[in-house]
Design an enzyme around this catalytic site. Structure first.
Site, PDB file in Angstrom:
ATOM      1  N   THR A 259      74.693 -19.903  32.592  1.00  0.00           N
ATOM      2  CA  THR A 259      75.439 -18.785  33.189  1.00  0.00           C
ATOM      3  C   THR A 259      75.764 -19.054  34.656  1.00  0.00           C
ATOM      4  O   THR A 259      75.032 -19.801  35.329  1.00  0.00           O
ATOM      5  CB  THR A 259      74.599 -17.489  33.077  1.00  0.00           C
ATOM      6  OG1 THR A 259      75.162 -16.488  33.942  1.00  0.00           O
ATOM      7  CG2 THR A 259      73.158 -17.683  33.489  1.00  0.00           C
ATOM      8  N   ASP A 260      76.818 -18.404  35.150  1.00  0.00           N
ATOM      9  CA  ASP A 260      77.138 -18.542  36.580  1.00  0.00           C
ATOM     10  C   ASP A 260      76.065 -17.904  37.470  1.00  0.00           C
ATOM     11  O   ASP A 260      76.020 -18.153  38.673  1.00  0.00           O
ATOM     12  CB  ASP A 260      78.531 -17.974  36.904  1.00  0.00           C
ATOM     13  CG  ASP A 260      78.701 -16.488  36.606  1.00  0.00           C
ATOM     14  OD1 ASP A 260      77.733 -15.828  36.181  1.00  0.00           O
ATOM     15  OD2 ASP A 260      79.829 -15.987  36.813  1.00  0.00           O
ATOM     16  N   GLU A 261      75.191 -17.071  36.859  1.00  0.00           N
ATOM     17  CA  GLU A 261      74.145 -16.417  37.665  1.00  0.00           C
ATOM     18  C   GLU A 261      73.142 -17.425  38.226  1.00  0.00           C
ATOM     19  O   GLU A 261      72.416 -17.127  39.168  1.00  0.00           O
ATOM     20  CB  GLU A 261      73.399 -15.359  36.846  1.00  0.00           C
ATOM     21  CG  GLU A 261      74.322 -14.267  36.385  1.00  0.00           C
ATOM     22  CD  GLU A 261      73.663 -12.912  36.224  1.00  0.00           C
ATOM     23  OE1 GLU A 261      72.518 -12.736  36.645  1.00  0.00           O
ATOM     24  OE2 GLU A 261      74.330 -12.026  35.667  1.00  0.00           O
TER      25      GLU A 261
ATOM     26  N   LYS B 174      67.105 -18.368  33.386  1.00  0.00           N
ATOM     27  CA  LYS B 174      68.230 -19.189  32.911  1.00  0.00           C
ATOM     28  C   LYS B 174      68.324 -20.488  33.728  1.00  0.00           C
ATOM     29  O   LYS B 174      68.659 -21.546  33.186  1.00  0.00           O
ATOM     30  CB  LYS B 174      69.542 -18.402  33.009  1.00  0.00           C
ATOM     31  CG  LYS B 174      69.670 -17.243  32.032  1.00  0.00           C
ATOM     32  CD  LYS B 174      69.667 -17.657  30.569  1.00  0.00           C
ATOM     33  CE  LYS B 174      70.917 -18.380  30.152  1.00  0.00           C
ATOM     34  NZ  LYS B 174      70.926 -18.668  28.696  1.00  0.00           N
TER      35      LYS B 174
ATOM     36  N   TYR C 275      66.137 -12.577  35.318  1.00  0.00           N
ATOM     37  CA  TYR C 275      67.013 -13.156  34.291  1.00  0.00           C
ATOM     38  C   TYR C 275      67.598 -14.473  34.779  1.00  0.00           C
ATOM     39  O   TYR C 275      67.506 -15.513  34.092  1.00  0.00           O
ATOM     40  CB  TYR C 275      68.139 -12.174  33.932  1.00  0.00           C
ATOM     41  CG  TYR C 275      69.294 -12.845  33.204  1.00  0.00           C
ATOM     42  CD1 TYR C 275      69.151 -13.288  31.889  1.00  0.00           C
ATOM     43  CD2 TYR C 275      70.527 -13.053  33.842  1.00  0.00           C
ATOM     44  CE1 TYR C 275      70.205 -13.934  31.223  1.00  0.00           C
ATOM     45  CE2 TYR C 275      71.578 -13.689  33.187  1.00  0.00           C
ATOM     46  CZ  TYR C 275      71.408 -14.125  31.879  1.00  0.00           C
ATOM     47  OH  TYR C 275      72.450 -14.766  31.231  1.00  0.00           O
TER      48      TYR C 275
HETATM   49  P1  NAD Z   1      73.081 -10.991  23.558  1.00  0.00           P
HETATM   50  O1  NAD Z   1      71.982 -10.306  24.271  1.00  0.00           O
HETATM   51  O2  NAD Z   1      74.234 -10.206  23.048  1.00  0.00           O
HETATM   52  O3  NAD Z   1      72.505 -11.809  22.310  1.00  0.00           O
HETATM   53  C1  NAD Z   1      71.336 -12.587  22.388  1.00  0.00           C
HETATM   54  C2  NAD Z   1      70.959 -13.023  21.002  1.00  0.00           C
HETATM   55  O4  NAD Z   1      69.787 -13.823  21.061  1.00  0.00           O
HETATM   56  C3  NAD Z   1      70.642 -11.866  20.067  1.00  0.00           C
HETATM   57  O5  NAD Z   1      71.220 -12.085  18.794  1.00  0.00           O
HETATM   58  C4  NAD Z   1      69.118 -11.886  19.970  1.00  0.00           C
HETATM   59  O6  NAD Z   1      68.608 -11.340  18.779  1.00  0.00           O
HETATM   60  C5  NAD Z   1      68.852 -13.366  20.086  1.00  0.00           C
HETATM   61  N1  NAD Z   1      67.500 -13.657  20.575  1.00  0.00           N
HETATM   62  C6  NAD Z   1      66.874 -13.114  21.658  1.00  0.00           C
HETATM   63  N2  NAD Z   1      65.626 -13.616  21.773  1.00  0.00           N
HETATM   64  C7  NAD Z   1      65.481 -14.530  20.776  1.00  0.00           C
HETATM   65  C8  NAD Z   1      64.429 -15.392  20.402  1.00  0.00           C
HETATM   66  N3  NAD Z   1      63.264 -15.417  21.075  1.00  0.00           N
HETATM   67  N4  NAD Z   1      64.608 -16.191  19.327  1.00  0.00           N
HETATM   68  C9  NAD Z   1      65.777 -16.162  18.626  1.00  0.00           C
HETATM   69  N5  NAD Z   1      66.798 -15.358  18.938  1.00  0.00           N
HETATM   70  C10 NAD Z   1      66.662 -14.549  20.000  1.00  0.00           C
HETATM   71  O7  NAD Z   1      73.563 -12.134  24.537  1.00  0.00           O
HETATM   72  P2  NAD Z   1      75.011 -12.717  24.887  1.00  0.00           P
HETATM   73  O8  NAD Z   1      75.615 -11.881  25.930  1.00  0.00           O
HETATM   74  O9  NAD Z   1      75.718 -12.995  23.630  1.00  0.00           O
HETATM   75  O10 NAD Z   1      74.573 -14.093  25.582  1.00  0.00           O
HETATM   76  C11 NAD Z   1      74.418 -15.270  24.800  1.00  0.00           C
HETATM   77  C12 NAD Z   1      74.065 -16.419  25.723  1.00  0.00           C
HETATM   78  O11 NAD Z   1      75.100 -16.596  26.680  1.00  0.00           O
HETATM   79  C13 NAD Z   1      72.790 -16.210  26.544  1.00  0.00           C
HETATM   80  O12 NAD Z   1      72.128 -17.435  26.639  1.00  0.00           O
HETATM   81  C14 NAD Z   1      73.285 -15.753  27.892  1.00  0.00           C
HETATM   82  O13 NAD Z   1      72.376 -16.081  28.898  1.00  0.00           O
HETATM   83  C15 NAD Z   1      74.566 -16.556  28.005  1.00  0.00           C
HETATM   84  N6  NAD Z   1      75.614 -15.981  28.860  1.00  0.00           N
HETATM   85  C16 NAD Z   1      76.021 -14.694  28.670  1.00  0.00           C
HETATM   86  C17 NAD Z   1      77.086 -14.196  29.418  1.00  0.00           C
HETATM   87  C18 NAD Z   1      77.601 -12.786  29.243  1.00  0.00           C
HETATM   88  O14 NAD Z   1      78.449 -12.365  30.025  1.00  0.00           O
HETATM   89  N7  NAD Z   1      77.167 -12.047  28.246  1.00  0.00           N
HETATM   90  C19 NAD Z   1      77.701 -15.026  30.364  1.00  0.00           C
HETATM   91  C20 NAD Z   1      77.244 -16.331  30.531  1.00  0.00           C
HETATM   92  C21 NAD Z   1      76.204 -16.803  29.757  1.00  0.00           C
HETATM   93  O1  DAU Z   2      77.773 -13.653  35.061  1.00  0.00           O
HETATM   94  C1  DAU Z   2      77.269 -13.948  33.784  1.00  0.00           C
HETATM   95  C2  DAU Z   2      76.277 -12.887  33.414  1.00  0.00           C
HETATM   96  O2  DAU Z   2      77.048 -11.701  33.208  1.00  0.00           O
HETATM   97  C3  DAU Z   2      75.464 -13.208  32.163  1.00  0.00           C
HETATM   98  O3  DAU Z   2      74.685 -14.348  32.411  1.00  0.00           O
HETATM   99  C4  DAU Z   2      74.584 -12.026  31.783  1.00  0.00           C
HETATM  100  O4  DAU Z   2      73.927 -12.283  30.565  1.00  0.00           O
HETATM  101  C5  DAU Z   2      75.446 -10.795  31.637  1.00  0.00           C
HETATM  102  O5  DAU Z   2      74.621  -9.673  31.406  1.00  0.00           O
HETATM  103  C6  DAU Z   2      76.294 -10.562  32.892  1.00  0.00           C
HETATM  104  O6  DAU Z   2      75.475 -10.190  34.016  1.00  0.00           O
HETATM  105  P1  DAU Z   2      75.924  -9.060  35.078  1.00  0.00           P
HETATM  106  O7  DAU Z   2      74.704  -8.490  35.663  1.00  0.00           O
HETATM  107  O8  DAU Z   2      76.962  -9.575  36.000  1.00  0.00           O
HETATM  108  O9  DAU Z   2      76.658  -8.066  34.072  1.00  0.00           O
HETATM  109  P2  DAU Z   2      76.560  -6.480  33.848  1.00  0.00           P
HETATM  110  O10 DAU Z   2      77.552  -6.177  32.769  1.00  0.00           O
HETATM  111  O11 DAU Z   2      75.192  -6.002  33.711  1.00  0.00           O
HETATM  112  O12 DAU Z   2      77.138  -5.939  35.224  1.00  0.00           O
HETATM  113  C7  DAU Z   2      78.424  -6.294  35.679  1.00  0.00           C
HETATM  114  C8  DAU Z   2      78.581  -5.720  37.063  1.00  0.00           C
HETATM  115  O13 DAU Z   2      78.610  -4.280  36.973  1.00  0.00           O
HETATM  116  C9  DAU Z   2      77.442  -6.062  38.011  1.00  0.00           C
HETATM  117  O14 DAU Z   2      77.945  -6.220  39.329  1.00  0.00           O
HETATM  118  C10 DAU Z   2      76.544  -4.837  37.942  1.00  0.00           C
HETATM  119  C11 DAU Z   2      77.535  -3.705  37.735  1.00  0.00           C
HETATM  120  N1  DAU Z   2      77.013  -2.562  36.957  1.00  0.00           N
HETATM  121  C12 DAU Z   2      76.390  -2.824  35.778  1.00  0.00           C
HETATM  122  C13 DAU Z   2      75.875  -1.793  35.013  1.00  0.00           C
HETATM  123  C14 DAU Z   2      75.181  -2.072  33.707  1.00  0.00           C
HETATM  124  C15 DAU Z   2      77.167  -1.288  37.422  1.00  0.00           C
HETATM  125  O15 DAU Z   2      77.763  -1.062  38.499  1.00  0.00           O
HETATM  126  N2  DAU Z   2      76.648  -0.263  36.686  1.00  0.00           N
HETATM  127  C16 DAU Z   2      76.006  -0.450  35.506  1.00  0.00           C
HETATM  128  O16 DAU Z   2      75.554   0.538  34.895  1.00  0.00           O
END
Ligand code: NAD
Ligand code: DAU
Length: 341
Positions: free
Chosen positions: A124-126, A153, A149
């Site tokens: 992730t970019d985080e 990562k 988190y």
């Molecule tokens: P999500 O939370 O929607 O899904 C996570 C999945 O992993 C779920 O199906 C959950 O059941 C499974 N899981 C959790 N713990 C587990 C374990 N111990 N063993 C097996 N399965 C398990 O997540 P997402 O948003 O789809 O993210 C997927 C991946 O992409 C993650 O690695 C996350 O860090 C990365 N990522 C997410 C974003 C984003 O914006 N959502 C951005 C960049 C990277």
């Molecule tokens: O950047 C990649 C990441 O994006 C992934 O690695 C993470 O898994 C994913 O959860 C996401 O993280 P963020 O913390 O950036 O996303 P979130 O959707 O939680 O929040 C997006 C932005 O909105 C952030 O600046 C926080 C803000 N926010 C979020 C929530 C849930 C609010 O202002 N209010 C809220 O209630």
């Protein structure tokens, strides 16, 4: 090819599985998923009858089960999406983030090493932390995570790189921006704000709402991962995003406009502790492989909001179930003390 997709019942994983099965008719996918609150079988409901898709319910930290699954299924590639993924949840209860994101990834690396399997890791970019104005993260930048988190990562990302260096394990890594699109659990900002707007509930914007994010469509993340799997150099890291950011307030505007809702729903609430102000990535390295995103961030957010309007049957049971308890814990006090803009 036989692919093990960990976390394939989650948001990005299920979009990836759907995309891969469509685009690669010769391949078989085994989803390996613990089915946590964020992992939902129904995200792939229409596909479970396919002879090319199967599900193993298990924890990526269970080394015996991961090994046995890979042996029985003839796994040639592991794509690791499995993770605890919500920053706010990592602030409320951080230990499970270390268990799954760090130890779980480590177990996958050990099995991959033992059986000689390529592993692609979803980072992730985080991991880059807060990015100062005028800079865009490149893949060689130092990692500087700031939430539990992000730290978990970053640890996983570095373990994957260490296995490439130490053992010569064939690995690749993609670092994704903020994804939006179908099947994203409504704890995340875009689906939370969209579903709250549809229900005419307040939209809790943390702090001043001027934080910057690159909201990228999950489809483009899937094509980015595919590009790296097919054309990426082994051992390399690739950023995946649009390379363009917007403030959270701009994102809220798009959600409200798309859904025809009023700004009176917006509440500025107590900020997330340690909230990263800006993420921004340079994606030229992936572009050099021939990849281009299809959606700009405005289109991505609008498309996502439209999906939530059209798919209430998917998110209503989630919002009325266990999610309520989390929502109360995270927002009740914040909203009680909030003001309108
Ligand atoms: P999500 O939370 O929607 O899904 C996570 C999945 O992993 C779920 O199906 C959950 O059941 C499974 N899981 C959790 N713990 C587990 C374990 N111990 N063993 C097996 N399965 C398990 O997540 P997402 O948003 O789809 O993210 C997927 C991946 O992409 C993650 O690695 C996350 O860090 C990365 N990522 C997410 C974003 C984003 O914006 N959502 C951005 C960049 C990277
Ligand atoms: O950047 C990649 C990441 O994006 C992934 O690695 C993470 O898994 C994913 O959860 C996401 O993280 P963020 O913390 O950036 O996303 P979130 O959707 O939680 O929040 C997006 C932005 O909105 C952030 O600046 C926080 C803000 N926010 C979020 C929530 C849930 C609010 O202002 N209010 C809220 O209630």
């Amino acid at each position: 090819m036989n692919i093990l997709v960990t976390g394939g019942c989650g948001f990005i994983g299920s979009n990836f599985v759907r995309y891969w099965l469509e685009q690669h008719p010769e391949d078989r996918v085994v989803v390996y998923d613990k089915l946590t609150y964020a992992g939902r079988r129904e995200n792939l409901q229409d596909l479970w009858d396919s002879p090319r898709l199967s599900l193993v319910v298990g924890d990526i930290g269970d080394q015996d089960l991961v090994r046995r699954t890979c042996q029985e299924q003839g796994t040639q590639l592991i794509v690791n999406f499995a993770a605890e993924t919500h920053v706010d949840q990592s602030i409320l209860g951080p230990l499970v983030f270390t268990d799954t994101n760090v130890r779980g990834t480590h177990v996958l690396l050990e099995v991959a090493r033992e059986l000689g399997i390529r592993l692609h890791h979803i980072s992730t970019d985080e991991v880059y932390g807060h990015i100062r104005d005028g800079h865009q993260s490149v893949e060689t930048d130092e990692l500087s995570p700031r939430s539990p988190y992000a730290a978990s990562k970053a640890a996983a990302d570095q373990l994957v790189q260490a296995y490439a260096i130490t053992y010569g394990l064939p690995v690749t890594i993609t670092r994704g921006a903020n994804n939006v699109g179908p099947y994203q659990y409504p704890e995340k900002a875009v689906p939370l704000f969209s579903t709250n707007a549809i229900l005419n509930e307040p939209i809790p914007v943390y702090g001043d709402g001027l934080q910057m994010r690159d909201y990228a469509h999950v489809y483009d993340h899937c094509t980015g991962i595919e590009t790296v799997l097919l054309k990426g150099e082994i051992g390399q890291v690739y950023n995946v995003g649009t390379g363009r950011e917007m403030t959270n307030l701009e994102m809220v505007d798009i959600v409200l406009e798309t859904l025809g809702k009023d700004h009176s729903l917006v509440r500025h609430v107590t900020d997330r502790p340690g909230h990263d102000r800006r993420y921004s990535m340079n994606v030229d390295k992936l572009r050099a492989l021939g990849w281009e995103p299809k959606y700009d961030p405005r289109q991505a957010v609008a498309e996502a909001a439209r999906w939530y309007a059209a798919n209430q049957a998917w998110w209503e049971p989630i919002r009325s179930g266990e999610f309520r308890e989390y929502y109360e814990r995270q927002y009740a006090e914040r909203l009680a003390g909030s003001g309108q803009p």
